[in-house]
Design a protein around this motif. Sequence first.
Motif, PDB file in Angstrom:
ATOM      1  N   ILE A  36       0.916  -1.067   0.195  1.00 32.50           N
ATOM      2  CA  ILE A  36       0.168   0.195  -0.024  1.00 32.50           C
ATOM      3  C   ILE A  36       0.825   1.377   0.065  1.00 32.50           C
ATOM      4  N   VAL A  37       2.092   1.258   0.649  1.00 31.37           N
ATOM      5  CA  VAL A  37       2.793   2.330   0.820  1.00 31.37           C
ATOM      6  C   VAL A  37       3.419   2.623  -0.678  1.00 31.37           C
ATOM      7  N   ALA A  38       3.831   1.702  -1.350  1.00 28.47           N
ATOM      8  CA  ALA A  38       4.157   1.522  -2.671  1.00 28.47           C
ATOM      9  C   ALA A  38       3.361   2.261  -3.591  1.00 28.47           C
ATOM     10  N   ALA A  39       2.140   1.811  -3.370  1.00 30.16           N
ATOM     11  CA  ALA A  39       1.051   2.453  -4.322  1.00 30.16           C
ATOM     12  C   ALA A  39       0.931   3.903  -4.089  1.00 30.16           C
ATOM     13  N   GLN A  40       1.439   4.620  -2.877  1.00 35.03           N
ATOM     14  CA  GLN A  40       1.243   5.747  -2.695  1.00 35.03           C
ATOM     15  C   GLN A  40       1.960   6.947  -3.925  1.00 35.03           C
ATOM     16  N   GLU A  41       2.920   6.277  -4.517  1.00 37.02           N
ATOM     17  CA  GLU A  41       3.750   6.721  -5.541  1.00 37.02           C
ATOM     18  C   GLU A  41       2.850   6.834  -6.928  1.00 37.02           C
ATOM     19  N   GLU A  42       2.779   7.671  -7.560  1.00 37.81           N
ATOM     20  CA  GLU A  42       2.015   7.793  -8.811  1.00 37.81           C
ATOM     21  C   GLU A  42       2.336   7.056  -9.934  1.00 37.81           C
ATOM     22  N   ASN A  43       3.703   7.056  -9.917  1.00 41.80           N
ATOM     23  CA  ASN A  43       4.571   6.560 -11.054  1.00 41.80           C
ATOM     24  C   ASN A  43       4.960   4.808 -10.920  1.00 41.80           C
ATOM     25  N   VAL A  44       4.029   4.182 -10.658  1.00 45.68           N
ATOM     26  CA  VAL A  44       3.842   2.708 -10.289  1.00 45.68           C
ATOM     27  C   VAL A  44       2.611   2.159 -11.118  1.00 45.68           C
ATOM     28  N   ASP A  45       2.751   0.878 -11.142  1.00 44.64           N
ATOM     29  CA  ASP A  45       1.679  -0.054 -11.890  1.00 44.64           C
ATOM     30  C   ASP A  45       0.936  -0.440 -10.606  1.00 44.64           C
ATOM     31  N   ARG A  46      -0.259   0.498 -10.432  1.00 42.87           N
ATOM     32  CA  ARG A  46      -1.023   0.030  -9.350  1.00 42.87           C
ATOM     33  C   ARG A  46      -1.855  -1.377  -9.424  1.00 42.87           C
ATOM     34  N   ASP A  47      -2.029  -1.747 -10.563  1.00 48.59           N
ATOM     35  CA  ASP A  47      -2.715  -2.839 -10.915  1.00 48.59           C
ATOM     36  C   ASP A  47      -2.081  -4.022 -10.635  1.00 48.59           C
ATOM     37  N   LYS A  48      -0.910  -4.122 -10.878  1.00 48.24           N
ATOM     38  CA  LYS A  48      -0.008  -5.232 -10.518  1.00 48.24           C
ATOM     39  C   LYS A  48       0.278  -5.168  -8.996  1.00 48.24           C
ATOM     40  N   GLY A  99      -7.966   5.247  -3.213  1.00 45.47           N
ATOM     41  CA  GLY A  99      -8.125   4.061  -2.464  1.00 45.47           C
ATOM     42  C   GLY A  99      -6.782   3.807  -1.866  1.00 45.47           C
ATOM     43  N   ALA A 100      -5.812   4.184  -2.528  1.00 46.21           N
ATOM     44  CA  ALA A 100      -4.412   4.036  -1.762  1.00 46.21           C
ATOM     45  C   ALA A 100      -4.460   4.730  -0.338  1.00 46.21           C
ATOM     46  N   ASP A 101      -5.093   6.072  -0.374  1.00 47.04           N
ATOM     47  CA  ASP A 101      -5.123   6.664   0.868  1.00 47.04           C
ATOM     48  C   ASP A 101      -6.039   6.336   1.701  1.00 47.04           C
ATOM     49  N   SER A 102      -6.994   5.474   1.333  1.00 46.68           N
ATOM     50  CA  SER A 102      -8.055   5.005   2.323  1.00 46.68           C
ATOM     51  C   SER A 102      -7.365   3.710   2.838  1.00 46.68           C
ATOM     52  N   ALA A 103      -6.685   2.917   1.852  1.00 48.99           N
ATOM     53  CA  ALA A 103      -6.273   1.487   2.168  1.00 48.99           C
ATOM     54  C   ALA A 103      -4.879   1.871   3.580  1.00 48.99           C
ATOM     55  N   LEU A 104      -4.323   3.093   3.228  1.00 51.76           N
ATOM     56  CA  LEU A 104      -3.334   3.359   4.277  1.00 51.76           C
ATOM     57  C   LEU A 104      -4.034   3.568   5.516  1.00 51.76           C
ATOM     58  N   ALA A 105      -5.049   4.064   5.775  1.00 50.51           N
ATOM     59  CA  ALA A 105      -5.794   4.338   6.915  1.00 50.51           C
ATOM     60  C   ALA A 105      -6.182   3.059   7.458  1.00 50.51           C
ATOM     61  N   SER A 106      -6.822   2.262   6.745  1.00 52.72           N
ATOM     62  CA  SER A 106      -7.262   1.087   7.282  1.00 52.72           C
ATOM     63  C   SER A 106      -6.522  -0.101   7.654  1.00 52.72           C
ATOM     64  N   ILE A 107      -5.324  -0.117   7.013  1.00 52.80           N
ATOM     65  CA  ILE A 107      -4.436  -1.297   7.114  1.00 52.80           C
ATOM     66  C   ILE A 107      -3.860  -1.067   8.489  1.00 52.80           C
TER      67      ILE A 107
END
Length: 432
Positions: free
Chosen positions: A95-107, A341-349
Amino acid sequence: MSSILTNNGAMVALQTLKTINSRLATTQQEISTGKTVATAKDNSAVWAISKVMEADVKGFKGISDSLNLGQSTVAVARQAAETVSDLLTDIKGKIVAAQEENVDRDKIQADISALRDQISAVVGAAQFNGLNLLSNVSLTAGSGEINILSSLDRSGTGVTASDITVGKQDLATDAQAIQATGGTFTAAGVTGTLNATQTVTLDLSTLTIEAGKAFAIQIFGTDADDSTFTQADYRNTAAAAMTQAEAAAEPMAYVARDGDTAQDVAKILAEKWATYLAANNLDSNVLDIQASGSGLVLTSTVTNATDLIAVSVATVGADAGNTIGGRLAGLADVDVTTQAGADSALASIEGLINTAIDSAAAFGSAQGRIETQLDFVSGLTDALKSGIGTLVDADMEEASARLQALQVQQQLGVQALSIANKAPQSLLSLFQ
């Protein structure tokens, strides 16, 4: 006076020999049985005490078996909870890695889904002899904990059994469900309003907590000109009173499980608010909800006499047929394919990780207590056996020495009786 009818010397010698033979038989019995008190006739009081203690020893052997079984069951649950905690930590890294915009969030999302499936597999396999302490979705009262027989307490009134109680710690990922109709619905079980008074506590201890009963947070903010906050953003219901259908669809809702307290419900609702806050990009200065004991503390730094926020906790009774979900059901909502979704996931995890850590810690504490009790029972059993031996066991060194002395006495007794029996023969010389 001498008599051929009465031989006093022989009678004395005979009684002495009988006494020696009796003592010799007793000593031989001690040597053959190893006990000074083998039957009730040997010493009824000591025999009775020893039999009671022997019964206790037998009982404590059964208790040791119970504790060993309980220890294994709890150990499996603890290991699984620790594994789930590690997997959730891995998910947090994704989830932390997904905070960066230049990543493949689907993977990244695919990796998270795989880890979520692994958590479900771990929880499902965490059973010992058919008992899984990581699943607690039954509506049956008392099913949220197990009792492990730990001791026998003897008093003047009898014997009572003592147990070590271990609560189940649900880490399943199944979703909960609240019924939109039917059952007992209360729109405002507890309620509070933030206005010029910017801190209010909702006391959930006034509510009845039972398995299958649902609790939902309802928010209705009022700021007519949207000068302090946008009132639409701080409303999760169409009207000031929540409907049962809205409670059923509300993400800030929780279906209680057996063993839950008001403190547990408050903690979980506060965690759901944190997730809702992040998912909807709301300002915690306008409204923040924190758990404190069995209460929800509401705070706002912006409300005043006219711009206010009302917060209530609605309830849907267990009689509606609600479905209890897993404590990690929030994993299903983790979606990092978007920034929101990434922001919400960081809060819930964070809340999910804390749930797994608390579960592992609870099992670890219980396992430590069981191990301590096992050591105590083992030592107590040895002490009881030693006490029984002190009461009834024969001193073999003493018995051996006594046996030899009695054998000599027996030989002398036989010789004395032989001499006494020959004494009347001397009377024959008087008639020659």
